[in-house]
Design a protein around this motif. Structure first.
Motif, short mmCIF file in Angstrom:
data_model
loop_
_atom_site.label_atom_id
_atom_site.label_comp_id
_atom_site.label_asym_id
_atom_site.label_seq_id
_atom_site.Cartn_x
_atom_site.Cartn_y
_atom_site.Cartn_z
N PRO A 158 0.81 -1.22 0.00
CA PRO A 158 0.00 0.00 0.00
C PRO A 158 0.84 1.27 0.00
O PRO A 158 0.47 2.25 -0.62
CB PRO A 158 -0.83 -0.11 1.28
N GLU A 159 1.99 1.25 0.67
CA GLU A 159 2.86 2.42 0.66
C GLU A 159 3.38 2.68 -0.74
O GLU A 159 3.44 3.82 -1.18
CB GLU A 159 4.02 2.22 1.63
N ARG A 160 3.76 1.65 -1.45
CA ARG A 160 4.22 1.80 -2.82
C ARG A 160 3.11 2.34 -3.70
O ARG A 160 3.33 3.21 -4.54
CB ARG A 160 4.71 0.47 -3.39
N ALA A 161 1.91 1.84 -3.52
CA ALA A 161 0.79 2.28 -4.33
C ALA A 161 0.51 3.77 -4.11
O ALA A 161 0.28 4.51 -5.07
CB ALA A 161 -0.45 1.46 -4.02
N THR A 162 0.56 4.21 -2.85
CA THR A 162 0.31 5.63 -2.59
C THR A 162 1.43 6.49 -3.16
O THR A 162 1.18 7.56 -3.71
CB THR A 162 0.17 5.90 -1.08
N LEU A 163 2.67 6.00 -3.07
CA LEU A 163 3.78 6.75 -3.64
C LEU A 163 3.66 6.83 -5.16
O LEU A 163 3.92 7.88 -5.75
CB LEU A 163 5.11 6.12 -3.24
N LYS A 164 3.27 5.73 -5.79
CA LYS A 164 3.09 5.75 -7.23
C LYS A 164 1.98 6.70 -7.63
O LYS A 164 2.08 7.43 -8.62
CB LYS A 164 2.78 4.34 -7.75
N LYS B 85 0.98 9.36 -5.95
CA LYS B 85 1.47 10.72 -5.76
C LYS B 85 2.41 11.11 -6.90
O LYS B 85 2.36 12.24 -7.39
CB LYS B 85 2.20 10.84 -4.42
N LEU B 86 3.28 10.20 -7.29
CA LEU B 86 4.20 10.47 -8.39
C LEU B 86 3.41 10.76 -9.66
O LEU B 86 3.71 11.71 -10.38
CB LEU B 86 5.14 9.28 -8.60
N PHE B 87 2.41 9.95 -9.95
CA PHE B 87 1.59 10.16 -11.13
C PHE B 87 0.91 11.52 -11.08
O PHE B 87 0.88 12.25 -12.07
CB PHE B 87 0.55 9.04 -11.27
N ASP B 88 0.36 11.89 -9.91
CA ASP B 88 -0.32 13.18 -9.77
C ASP B 88 0.65 14.34 -9.99
O ASP B 88 0.33 15.31 -10.70
CB ASP B 88 -0.95 13.31 -8.38
N HIS B 89 1.85 14.23 -9.44
CA HIS B 89 2.84 15.29 -9.61
C HIS B 89 3.31 15.38 -11.06
O HIS B 89 3.52 16.48 -11.58
CB HIS B 89 4.02 15.09 -8.66
N GLU B 90 3.49 14.24 -11.71
CA GLU B 90 3.88 14.26 -13.12
C GLU B 90 2.79 14.91 -13.97
O GLU B 90 3.08 15.66 -14.90
CB GLU B 90 4.17 12.84 -13.61
N GLU B 91 1.54 14.63 -13.65
CA GLU B 91 0.42 15.22 -14.39
C GLU B 91 0.38 16.73 -14.17
O GLU B 91 0.19 17.50 -15.12
CB GLU B 91 -0.90 14.57 -13.95
N ARG B 92 0.58 17.17 -12.93
CA ARG B 92 0.60 18.61 -12.66
C ARG B 92 1.77 19.28 -13.36
O ARG B 92 1.65 20.40 -13.86
CB ARG B 92 0.65 18.85 -11.16
#
Length: 147
Positions: A95-101, A103-110
């Motif tokens: 679950p920690e990896r999933a949340t980090l992924k 967040k990474l996806f959200d930041h890349e999109e922004r």
């Protein structure tokens, strides 16, 4: 057509729903045509027992060779000694990896959206600079001609 002895006039039309995609010629950008000798064959309003279904097969699965399997005790050629030192600790959970992924996806999109906004703003700035230069040339020409 559910009419007996129906003869279509030169103005009669059918929509593309009644033809298979391979029967439609879309090579032109402005005009879509039917290929020669094509007969309507798709009738979604008909009951299933009156329509013919073409079954499509999946391609066969590829088999792995038994020789390609590497034993567990052999090290993979792509993993180096540095990579083995930098492995994640055993406490790392999924679950920690999933949340980090996520967040990474959200930041890349922004980041992507911000870069797009910057590009648009730079284009607008260049257009305004060009317009300003043209207007200043017009003002200079008017000053020269009027005085």
């Amino acid at each position: 057509m559910r009419r007996q002895n129906y003869v279509p006039s030169h103005r009669a039309v059918l929509c593309c729903e009644h033809f298979k995609e391979e029967h439609i010629d879309r090579t032109s950008l402005s005009c879509v045509r039917l290929r020669e000798g094509v007969v309507p064959s798709v009738f979604p309003a008909f009951p299933s027992y009156l329509t013919s279904h073409v079954k499509t097969r999946k391609p066969p699965a590829t088999r792995k060779d038994d020789n390609d399997v590497t034993p567990l005790n052999e090290a993979s050629p792509t993993i180096s000694a540095v990579d083995s030192d930098m492995q994640a600790p055993a406490t790392d959970t999924f679950p920690e990896r999933a949340t980090l992924k996520r967040k990474l996806f959200d930041h890349e999109e922004r980041l992507r959206i911000s870069r797009k906004r910057i590009k648009i703003l730079l284009q607008a700035r260049r257009r305004l600079q060009k317009k300003e230069a043209e207007l200043s040339n017009v003002v200079n020409d008017l000053r020269k001609n009027s005085f």
